[in-house]
Write an enzyme that holds these catalytic residues in place. Sequence first.
Site, PDB file in Angstrom:
ATOM      1  N   ASP A  19      -5.219  -8.765  -2.247  1.00 24.04           N
ATOM      2  CA  ASP A  19      -5.549  -8.299  -1.315  1.00 24.04           C
ATOM      3  C   ASP A  19      -6.862  -8.764  -1.161  1.00 24.04           C
ATOM      4  O   ASP A  19      -6.625  -9.774  -0.810  1.00 24.04           O
ATOM      5  CB  ASP A  19      -5.747  -6.491  -1.558  1.00 24.04           C
ATOM      6  CG  ASP A  19      -5.408  -6.797   0.135  1.00 24.04           C
ATOM      7  OD1 ASP A  19      -5.519  -7.067   1.400  1.00 24.04           O
ATOM      8  OD2 ASP A  19      -5.432  -4.895   0.458  1.00 24.04           O
TER       9      ASP A  19
ATOM     10  N   HIS B  80       0.716  -1.492   0.124  1.00 24.41           N
ATOM     11  CA  HIS B  80      -0.326   0.174   0.343  1.00 24.41           C
ATOM     12  C   HIS B  80       0.572   1.519  -0.217  1.00 24.41           C
ATOM     13  O   HIS B  80       1.149   1.912  -0.625  1.00 24.41           O
ATOM     14  CB  HIS B  80      -0.982  -0.122   0.798  1.00 24.41           C
ATOM     15  CG  HIS B  80      -2.261  -1.484   1.326  1.00 24.41           C
ATOM     16  ND1 HIS B  80      -2.239  -1.520   0.176  1.00 24.41           N
ATOM     17  CD2 HIS B  80      -2.035  -2.315   2.623  1.00 24.41           C
ATOM     18  CE1 HIS B  80      -3.404  -2.789   0.707  1.00 24.41           C
ATOM     19  NE2 HIS B  80      -2.766  -2.936   1.626  1.00 24.41           N
TER      20      HIS B  80
END
Length: 454
Positions: A321, A270
């Site tokens: 994810d 991220h």
Amino acid sequence: MSLTRYRCDHAFLPSGWARDVAITIDDTGWITDVRHDDFEQLPSLGRFVVPGIPNAHSHAFQFAMAGLAERAGPAGDDFWSWRETMYRFAGRLDPETLHAIAAMAYAEMLCHGYTSVCEFHYLHHAPDGSRYAPPSAMADALIAAATEVGIGLTLLPTLYQTAGFDGALLSPRQLRFGHALDEFVALVSRLRGGDGDDRATGLAIHSLRAAPPAALAALLEDSVASVGPIHIHIAEQVREVIDCLGVRDARPVEWLLANVVVDPRWCLVHATHVADVEVRGIADAGAVVALCPTTEANLGDGVFPLRAFLDAGGAIAVGSDSHVSTSPVEELRWLEYGQRLATLSRNVVAGADRPSSGETLWHEALVGGAQASGRRIGALAPGHRADWLVLEDHAPVLIGKESADVLDALVFAGNRNLVRETWVGGRRVVDHGRHRDEPRLARGYAAALRSLLG
Ligand code: NGQ
Ligand code: ZN
């Protein structure tokens, strides 16, 4: 050693598209030779062949809750309220259900164009924190799932020790994530023993809030941390930045760069909320940033400063994810679209040297994804795994296209899945868009869901 040779009308090589390409692989699934050749006698794999994308970030179990957290709660929803839902769901899983869910998630990835996955695994123990026998039962379930469906795996057993930067103890729902350091090191060593051509074991630190500085330092000094990739969730949410500043007097990425030797083995997942100096710091360290655009959008995370990072020479990868999408095409499209929306411009990732946005995205995700995986993947080149996709060249968006336009059409106009075949380690695991074991996987998955949700 027997060799097999395949022909592609057009293949996407590290240097770009090439026509009439012969790929030779050995019987263990490694590419031994790639060349332009005159070989009419060989049957063609297809018109367009591209390397499959490495999935740099997955929590396989979340596949079974994708789409089930989209109802408004009474007090407004954010990342943290989603996490409560996720914890409730995670609390019901055991090795058997995890196996069935992971197998289905991995098969879906293969169908959409991922040929390998980095599994960021922190669901280690029984729901009350008691250890399974063997203690690696949940990791073993993930390995079995990956092996059975035929996806390349980088398993990342994850260290998770505290609930926050203040060192708070794990909450009851987090007990199944936790390890003492020696226990964790033993798990990593045990898993490493099974590594092979299609499987590697790295390690992960869940986040800075989950790892006290002393434990992190001790882990990184241990010999298990001397090989393989090291992944960490970092700076995904503003609250994490504020909490880190409050306790450690530095922003998360700033703290990491100042306290740990970050090198190309590191993958920062991220890294959404980063200052300019942190952007340059990550790039200078040679670490990869794993971006998960559909999850980051779904969770309301924010937008990573991609152009600045690429300008600084940074490497990126993409990950599915939470699996609200299992398509690398959708991740790459939203990676570019997020940037366009934020910068009010177009073709943000492309540059003068590679003007095609689709090609640039695909290429960057291959190179950075291979780096984050710690495996020889992501390129149609000698010494790499024979992991590739054959595209559905009769689909309307690819009809009449020059190879130079194919990845733009695939990434930006390909709503239908255009992956016809997926090959991993020289074996075809998806044919005509279908995984070879689809009916059996679907039965196992349905049974797991009945026991979890029913
Ligand atoms: C995870 N997922 O570990 O599954 C996290 C949520 C957390 C994302 N960050 C949990 N997308 O960060 O504490
Ligand atoms: Zn994650």
